[in-house]
Design an enzyme around this catalytic site. Structure first.
Site, PDB file in Angstrom:
ATOM      1  N   LYS A 122       4.643  -6.828  -9.109  1.00  0.00           N
ATOM      2  CA  LYS A 122       3.623  -6.090  -9.593  1.00  0.00           C
ATOM      3  C   LYS A 122       2.926  -7.071 -10.345  1.00  0.00           C
ATOM      4  O   LYS A 122       3.272  -7.574 -11.390  1.00  0.00           O
ATOM      5  CB  LYS A 122       4.064  -4.862 -10.427  1.00  0.00           C
ATOM      6  CG  LYS A 122       3.301  -4.211 -10.979  1.00  0.00           C
ATOM      7  CD  LYS A 122       2.368  -3.425 -10.168  1.00  0.00           C
ATOM      8  CE  LYS A 122       3.103  -2.147  -9.577  1.00  0.00           C
ATOM      9  NZ  LYS A 122       2.201  -1.404  -8.709  1.00  0.00           N
ATOM     10  N   HIS A 179       5.085   3.633  -0.201  1.00  0.00           N
ATOM     11  CA  HIS A 179       4.897   3.333  -1.371  1.00  0.00           C
ATOM     12  C   HIS A 179       5.815   4.011  -2.275  1.00  0.00           C
ATOM     13  O   HIS A 179       6.657   5.010  -1.963  1.00  0.00           O
ATOM     14  CB  HIS A 179       3.381   4.012  -1.895  1.00  0.00           C
ATOM     15  CG  HIS A 179       3.161   3.836  -3.373  1.00  0.00           C
ATOM     16  ND1 HIS A 179       3.128   5.062  -4.153  1.00  0.00           N
ATOM     17  CD2 HIS A 179       2.642   2.864  -4.480  1.00  0.00           C
ATOM     18  CE1 HIS A 179       2.819   4.926  -5.315  1.00  0.00           C
ATOM     19  NE2 HIS A 179       2.742   3.730  -5.433  1.00  0.00           N
TER      20      HIS A 179
END
Length: 430
Positions: free
Chosen positions: A202, A329
């Site tokens: 991330k 996701h």
């Protein structure tokens, strides 16, 4: 209609679950994250489970839908969308208007997207109840599984060792990860504990050069492993192209480097690195423009966004038709959602990349048995329904935490959590 399949009651239980201080372009995860557990109870005495976001705006839409469901059949999942549009008035639900939010980690939010996220939990609960009644796993209700296991990817985050002013949480074994060495050590832990074969970082937290260095360090430590980087739209087109040039030899894909279909299309036109998204393609209405402009080569599906498991399969069929890759996701979810993800993933003829999951970061759950990753994979359950059992004592504990909260944690706000540590903080844009 079989009277045993009629919905007798719908129970909504908002909970707060512990969340470690994981960083992203919007800030930092709060100490607790809201989730909503949905129970659909049939007149035959069977209870089906679903899960979705638990923020106030979702609760405000879920309540009228729950009140309208008794008397309907759990088999009528197609009718949920019209029912939700009828009874979930966004103007009456906590002041939600048609355009809720212009950004965030999941792209622009609208009242329709919020309704779909609520419907997804009800649809999952109906399918779970139907499967339990018939003695069939959910994947059988979706057409049958095409794989025995579903592969997942390790989800790496920049992370504080402790929140400012607080002692480290003894229940948090991960420690700090703010530089390439910390990210590599985090990946080693994921590898040892769960055997994940790919890694996603991330990004959008620090300047791109720092995140490039982290990906390079991962490539050196795990040569040949698929690597992904997701800055959640924090970069300009120019920065996105520069990062793609630097990491083109090691990235499996670059996820949402820039914000919006137009910017993504410009990036895609200038690089051979595949672009993935869970931000600019999150509804069927967004598909034609993004696909026609070549803005993405991989869609990360999410049954919460798209309105459930059936619609996830519809999206997968579109991706196959247009030659677009597919993966999945993740959000900060419990075991109910992970079971639903695994059941629908098992039915998709093409699943081109390992799925995302936040689950290894979670230290609390409402299911009795935590799923176990083996070689980065989850076995697909053949037990009736989703194959999970609700821990009612744990559910009650986590709901009590929600009920006793003063309101600060009932709506996820990563920016507010970051500004508690640094009042002058603003999201980074490069």
């Amino acid at each position: 209609m079989d009277s045993a399949l009629r919905i007798d009651d719908v129970r909504l239980t908002p909970v707060l679950i512990k969340d470690p201080p994981l960083l992203n372009t919007q800030g930092v995860h709060q100490p607790f994250t809201p989730r909503l557990v949905v129970e659909v109870v049939t007149t035959g005495g069977v209870t089906g489970l679903g899960e979705t976001y638990g923020d106030t705006r979702y609760l405000d839409l879920a309540r009228p839908l729950a009140e309208a469901l008794p008397g309907r059949s759990v088999t009528d999942v197609n009718g949920l969308f019209a029912l939700a549009a009828e009874v979930c008035d966004p103007g009456a639900a906590g002041g939600v208007d048609d355009r809720v939010d212009a950004g965030g980690l999941r792209g622009a939010q609208t009242a329709d997207k919020l309704r779909l996220s609520v419907v997804s939990a009800v649809e999952t609960a109906c399918l779970d109840a139907l499967g339990r009644t018939l003695g069939l796993p959910v994947h059988a209700l979706l057409g049958g599984k095409v794989r025995e296991e579903v592969e997942y990817s390790a989800y790496l985050f920049y992370k504080w060792g402790a929140r400012p002013g607080a002692a480290p949480d003894p229940a948090d074994p991960w420690g700090e990860a703010l530089d390439p060495a910390g990210i590599v050590e985090q990946a080693r832990r994921f590898d040892r504990a769960h055997g994940f074969g790919s890694f996603k970082l991330k990004g959008g937290v620090f300047e791109p050069e720092r995140e490039i260095a982290a990906i390079r360090a991962l490539a050196k430590e795990f040569p040949g492993r698929p690597l992904r980087l997701d800055p959640n739209g924090a970069w300009s087109v120019e920065t996105s192209l520069a990062v793609a040039r630097e990491l083109g030899d090691v990235l499996e894909y670059l996820e949402d480097p820039a914000t919006g279909t137009e910017a993504m299309a410009r990036v895609a036109a200038g690089t051979e690195v595949p672009l993935a998204t869970n931000m600019c393609v999150t509804t069927f209405e967004e598909v034609p423009d993004a696909f026609a402009r070549g803005a993405v080569r991989i869609v990360l599906c999410d049954h919460h966004y798209w309105g459930g498991l059936h619609r996830t399969r519809e999206l997968a069929a579109l991706c196959r038709t247009y030659g677009i890759g597919l993966s999945m996701h993740s959000n900060t979810h419990l075991g109910i959602s992970l079971a639903a993800m695994t059941q629908v993933a098992a039915t998709l003829p093409r699943l081109d990349h390992a799925c995302d999951t936040h689950y290894p970061w979670q230290s609390e759950d409402v299911v009795t048995t935590a799923p176990e990753f083996r070689a980065g994979r989850l076995a697909v359950s053949d037990a009736p329904g989703l194959g999970v059992t609700l821990d009612r004592d744990r559910l009650a504990d986590l709901h009590r935490r929600w009920a006793e909260d003063d309101g600060r944690m009932r709506d996820r706000d990563d920016a507010a959590a970051m500004r508690e540590a640094d009042p002058a903080w603003t999201p980074g844009r490069w």
